[in-house]
Design an enzyme around this catalytic site. Structure first.
Site, PDB file in Angstrom:
ATOM      1  N   ASP A 100       4.107 -23.230 -65.414  1.00  0.00           N
ATOM      2  CA  ASP A 100       3.263 -23.992 -66.336  1.00  0.00           C
ATOM      3  C   ASP A 100       2.124 -23.090 -66.832  1.00  0.00           C
ATOM      4  O   ASP A 100       1.538 -22.333 -66.063  1.00  0.00           O
ATOM      5  CB  ASP A 100       2.699 -25.232 -65.628  1.00  0.00           C
ATOM      6  CG  ASP A 100       2.149 -26.256 -66.605  1.00  0.00           C
ATOM      7  OD1 ASP A 100       2.736 -27.340 -66.708  1.00  0.00           O
ATOM      8  OD2 ASP A 100       1.127 -25.963 -67.270  1.00  0.00           O
ATOM      9  N   ILE A 101       1.812 -23.220 -68.113  1.00  0.00           N
ATOM     10  CA  ILE A 101       0.784 -22.358 -68.715  1.00  0.00           C
ATOM     11  C   ILE A 101      -0.628 -22.747 -68.259  1.00  0.00           C
ATOM     12  O   ILE A 101      -1.544 -21.927 -68.331  1.00  0.00           O
ATOM     13  CB  ILE A 101       0.906 -22.406 -70.265  1.00  0.00           C
ATOM     14  CG1 ILE A 101       0.314 -21.169 -70.913  1.00  0.00           C
ATOM     15  CG2 ILE A 101       0.301 -23.683 -70.833  1.00  0.00           C
ATOM     16  CD1 ILE A 101       0.686 -21.003 -72.376  1.00  0.00           C
ATOM     17  N   ASN A 133       6.356 -37.279 -66.177  1.00  0.00           N
ATOM     18  CA  ASN A 133       5.534 -38.200 -66.946  1.00  0.00           C
ATOM     19  C   ASN A 133       6.350 -38.740 -68.119  1.00  0.00           C
ATOM     20  O   ASN A 133       7.100 -37.993 -68.744  1.00  0.00           O
ATOM     21  CB  ASN A 133       4.288 -37.479 -67.468  1.00  0.00           C
ATOM     22  CG  ASN A 133       3.415 -36.949 -66.345  1.00  0.00           C
ATOM     23  OD1 ASN A 133       3.299 -37.584 -65.298  1.00  0.00           O
ATOM     24  ND2 ASN A 133       2.815 -35.786 -66.540  1.00  0.00           N
ATOM     25  N   GLY A 152       1.174 -40.167 -69.388  1.00  0.00           N
ATOM     26  CA  GLY A 152       0.569 -38.840 -69.361  1.00  0.00           C
ATOM     27  C   GLY A 152       1.437 -37.741 -69.947  1.00  0.00           C
ATOM     28  O   GLY A 152       1.133 -36.558 -69.776  1.00  0.00           O
ATOM     29  N   GLN A 153       2.516 -38.112 -70.654  1.00  0.00           N
ATOM     30  CA  GLN A 153       3.392 -37.086 -71.233  1.00  0.00           C
ATOM     31  C   GLN A 153       2.750 -36.490 -72.482  1.00  0.00           C
ATOM     32  O   GLN A 153       2.251 -37.231 -73.351  1.00  0.00           O
ATOM     33  CB  GLN A 153       4.753 -37.706 -71.600  1.00  0.00           C
ATOM     34  CG  GLN A 153       5.772 -36.665 -72.076  1.00  0.00           C
ATOM     35  CD  GLN A 153       7.168 -37.261 -72.270  1.00  0.00           C
ATOM     36  OE1 GLN A 153       7.379 -38.470 -72.153  1.00  0.00           O
ATOM     37  NE2 GLN A 153       8.119 -36.393 -72.573  1.00  0.00           N
ATOM     38  N   HIS A 209      10.667 -32.862 -68.610  1.00  0.00           N
ATOM     39  CA  HIS A 209      10.406 -31.762 -67.682  1.00  0.00           C
ATOM     40  C   HIS A 209       9.958 -32.341 -66.359  1.00  0.00           C
ATOM     41  O   HIS A 209       9.261 -33.351 -66.311  1.00  0.00           O
ATOM     42  CB  HIS A 209       9.333 -30.823 -68.245  1.00  0.00           C
ATOM     43  CG  HIS A 209       8.131 -31.525 -68.783  1.00  0.00           C
ATOM     44  ND1 HIS A 209       8.112 -32.086 -70.050  1.00  0.00           N
ATOM     45  CD2 HIS A 209       6.918 -31.784 -68.237  1.00  0.00           C
ATOM     46  CE1 HIS A 209       6.941 -32.659 -70.244  1.00  0.00           C
ATOM     47  NE2 HIS A 209       6.201 -32.504 -69.155  1.00  0.00           N
ATOM     48  N   HIS A 252       7.668 -31.533 -63.196  1.00  0.00           N
ATOM     49  CA  HIS A 252       6.623 -30.676 -62.648  1.00  0.00           C
ATOM     50  C   HIS A 252       6.916 -30.465 -61.165  1.00  0.00           C
ATOM     51  O   HIS A 252       7.165 -31.439 -60.438  1.00  0.00           O
ATOM     52  CB  HIS A 252       5.253 -31.343 -62.738  1.00  0.00           C
ATOM     53  CG  HIS A 252       4.752 -31.615 -64.128  1.00  0.00           C
ATOM     54  ND1 HIS A 252       3.851 -30.808 -64.773  1.00  0.00           N
ATOM     55  CD2 HIS A 252       5.021 -32.635 -64.993  1.00  0.00           C
ATOM     56  CE1 HIS A 252       3.567 -31.311 -65.964  1.00  0.00           C
ATOM     57  NE2 HIS A 252       4.272 -32.426 -66.125  1.00  0.00           N
TER      58      HIS A 252
HETATM   59  P1  AMP Z   1       3.255 -33.358 -69.560  1.00  0.00           P
HETATM   60  O1  AMP Z   1       1.800 -33.666 -69.754  1.00  0.00           O
HETATM   61  O2  AMP Z   1       3.878 -34.030 -68.381  1.00  0.00           O
HETATM   62  O3  AMP Z   1       4.041 -33.562 -70.847  1.00  0.00           O
HETATM   63  O4  AMP Z   1       3.333 -31.825 -69.204  1.00  0.00           O
HETATM   64  C1  AMP Z   1       3.400 -30.806 -70.150  1.00  0.00           C
HETATM   65  C2  AMP Z   1       3.079 -29.537 -69.433  1.00  0.00           C
HETATM   66  O5  AMP Z   1       3.487 -28.447 -70.263  1.00  0.00           O
HETATM   67  C3  AMP Z   1       1.583 -29.339 -69.161  1.00  0.00           C
HETATM   68  O6  AMP Z   1       1.389 -29.185 -67.757  1.00  0.00           O
HETATM   69  C4  AMP Z   1       1.244 -28.067 -69.934  1.00  0.00           C
HETATM   70  O7  AMP Z   1       0.304 -27.262 -69.279  1.00  0.00           O
HETATM   71  C5  AMP Z   1       2.593 -27.399 -70.051  1.00  0.00           C
HETATM   72  N1  AMP Z   1       2.744 -26.482 -71.178  1.00  0.00           N
HETATM   73  C6  AMP Z   1       2.363 -26.689 -72.463  1.00  0.00           C
HETATM   74  N2  AMP Z   1       2.692 -25.626 -73.219  1.00  0.00           N
HETATM   75  C7  AMP Z   1       3.292 -24.731 -72.402  1.00  0.00           C
HETATM   76  C8  AMP Z   1       3.852 -23.431 -72.584  1.00  0.00           C
HETATM   77  N3  AMP Z   1       3.868 -22.821 -73.779  1.00  0.00           N
HETATM   78  N4  AMP Z   1       4.377 -22.793 -71.508  1.00  0.00           N
HETATM   79  C9  AMP Z   1       4.351 -23.398 -70.288  1.00  0.00           C
HETATM   80  N5  AMP Z   1       3.861 -24.613 -70.058  1.00  0.00           N
HETATM   81  C10 AMP Z   1       3.328 -25.276 -71.094  1.00  0.00           C
END
Ligand code: AMP
Ligand code: ZN
Length: 112
Positions: free
Chosen positions: A29-30, A85, A91-92, A98, A100
């Site tokens: 995760d970024i 999520n 919280g998505q 995906h 986590h």
């Molecule tokens: P959610 O809020 O459950 O949709 O999670 C989305 C996740 O994607 C968050 O934890 C972000 O930090 C992560 N995210 C967003 N952009 C990127 C990216 N380019 N590379 C890796 N993770 C990302």
């Protein structure tokens, strides 16, 4: 399709990949919320958990099993958390499903 995670699957946006096969991709995760924070995604675009069909149940199991194997491989058998999520209230923020995988700190409940 303008989907961030489809672009990562296609290699159009970089990611720190940890595992890949024909069905799933796992990458860091970024914006990690734990010392280890990995996302496991299907390569196929599915927007939300509500869009899973009966035909996707093996894929969903493969995502979960991939998270479990990564948790073991990364030395997290002591404990870890997996979360998915769904939609805004859940919280998505990225609309490509995906899982986590978070570990290496004490998790609390409820998560908030
Ligand atoms: P959610 O809020 O459950 O949709 O999670 C989305 C996740 O994607 C968050 O934890 C972000 O930090 C992560 N995210 C967003 N952009 C990127 C990216 N380019 N590379 C890796 N993770 C990302
Ligand atoms: Zn997508």
């Amino acid at each position: 399709m303008d989907c961030l995670f489809c672009k990562i699957v296609a290699g159009e946006i970089p990611a720190r990949k940890l595992y890949e096969d024909d069905q799933v991709l796992a990458f860091h995760d970024i914006a990690p919320q734990a010392p280890l924070h990995i996302l496991v995604i299907p390569k196929k675009h599915i927007s939300t958990l509500l869009d899973l069909s009966a035909a996707d149940t093996a894929l969903a199991g493969h995502i979960l099993f991939t998270a479990q194997r990564l948790a073991k491989d990364q030395g997290c058998a002591e404990g870890f958390r997996v979360v998915m999520n769904c939609n805004e209230l859940g919280g998505q923020t990225v609309y490509h499903i995906h899982m986590h995988l978070m570990a290496k700190r004490q998790m609390t409940w409820p998560p908030g």
